[in-house]
Design a protein around this motif. Structure first.
Motif: not given
Length: 339
Positions: A154-164, A172-180, A187-196
């Motif tokens: 999905q982040l690749d799609v977002v990059s394509e949209i933002n190219a113009d 780049r974002g996510i609504e991430v579940d708060i686990l119990e 993953t922290p690695e993916m969260l690092d790549r997000l804006d929101i």
């Protein structure tokens, strides 16, 4: 008028009015059916009756297409536009005008009803400067939550949209579940790549006050978390019925939000109205920031910010403390601080 545009605009206004999903999808489906036809071929199929016999084209959608081909605005669309000129809710107009963006929206990659491009088009139409795409995380299987691999795609799609970008930015974002256990469902690695990152509780909403408080505090302390989404999880109306608010120590949770620079979401969905006014006051007293978000699952629902702006204004939330009034550069600096 372009017939595809007419059908999609009708769907937009119907979404805004919370019309039944089947009715909205009839227009979007018809738009998809004719999208690949040039004007000459479409006109020929209207004249000889082939279009009317096409599966997925009903009497109403056929009438809209025919009237669009005749060169005018279809009567059905004209009526919807007239209704759309009226605000969804009285009040909140000044605050609404100050909102630049929206940090909570969904596409058909998870449980939204429309492609990312359609959501972006609607955000542009409404004059937004930015929109965060925040599809669900993998734990929420019922909502087709995104695995790390799908989120990367999905982040690749977002990059394509933002190219113009044309002055607009899809964040780049996510609504991430708060686990119990209070951790975030990605993953922290993916969260690092997000804006929101919007962190929300979606399961075991009737847990006891102490358990829910501990769970929310864990997520708020995570440096990736930017927004605490629909904090009580309540439903006050709508097709899903009603649901009581979760119990948690609001003073402790909102104090943690203020300490960790996490905005409290004012969720604009009319069935949520979350948090209730009394909790907005607690968050104000705790010196929290706020984010007025649509939680849109369809293009027309992006205009739900009207509801959130009205509730924020009614409860005395100053515009300066609402992060979605901030220009993009300031917003991104805030969102990335501490990561």
């Amino acid at each position: 008028m372009d017939a595809v545009d007419a059908l999609n605009e009708i769907a937009f206004w119907l979404e805004r009015e919370l019309a039944p999903t089947f009715k909205i999808q009839a227009f979007r489906k018809a738009a998809g059916i004719i999208a690949g036809l040039d004007a000459e071929e479409l006109a020929a199929r209207v004249r000889d009756g082939r279009l009317k016999r096409t599966k997925g084209i009903g009497d109403r959608t056929f009438q809209v297409i025919r009237e669009a081909l005749d060169g005018g605005v279809p009567e059905y669309l004209s009526g919807l536009r007239s209704r759309g000129d009226q605000p969804l809710v009285p009040g909140g107009r000044e605050l609404l005008a100050s909102l630049r963006g929206d940090l909570h929206s969904h596409s058909d990659w998870s449980d939204g009803g429309s492609p990312i491009e359609a959501m972006v088009g609607a955000a542009r139409l409404l004059g937004r400067e930015y929109l965060a795409l925040t599809d669900h995380s993998p734990n929420l299987k019922i909502a087709n939550g995104l695995s790390a691999a799908r989120l990367a795609e999905q982040l690749d799609v977002v990059s394509e949209i933002n190219a113009d970008d044309g002055g607009f930015r899809l964040l780049r974002g996510i609504e991430v579940d708060i686990l119990e256990d209070g951790t975030l469902d990605q993953t922290p690695e993916m969260l690092d790549r997000l804006d929101i990152v919007v962190a929300s509780v979606h399961s075991k909403l009737r847990a006891d006050k102490r358990t829910m408080t501990r769970r929310m505090l864990g997520a708020i302390a995570d440096p990736h978390t930017n927004v605490l989404g629909h904090c009580t999880g309540r439903l006050v109306q709508g097709g899903r019925g009603t649901r009581p608010a979760s119990e948690f120590d609001a003073e402790e949770v909102f104090a943690a939000c203020a300490e960790n620079n996490v905005a409290v979401e004012i969720n604009s969905r009319p069935e949520r109205q979350d948090p209730p006014g009394a909790l907005i006051q607690v968050a104000l007293d705790a010196d929290c920031l706020f984010s007025i978000d649509s939680d849109a699952h369809a293009p027309g629902q992006l205009d739900f910010l009207q509801y959130g702006a009205e509730r924020a204004e009614r409860n005395g939330v100053p515009a300066a403390r609402i992060v979605t009034t901030w220009p993009l550069d300031r917003l991104l600096d805030w969102a990335s601080a501490g990561r």
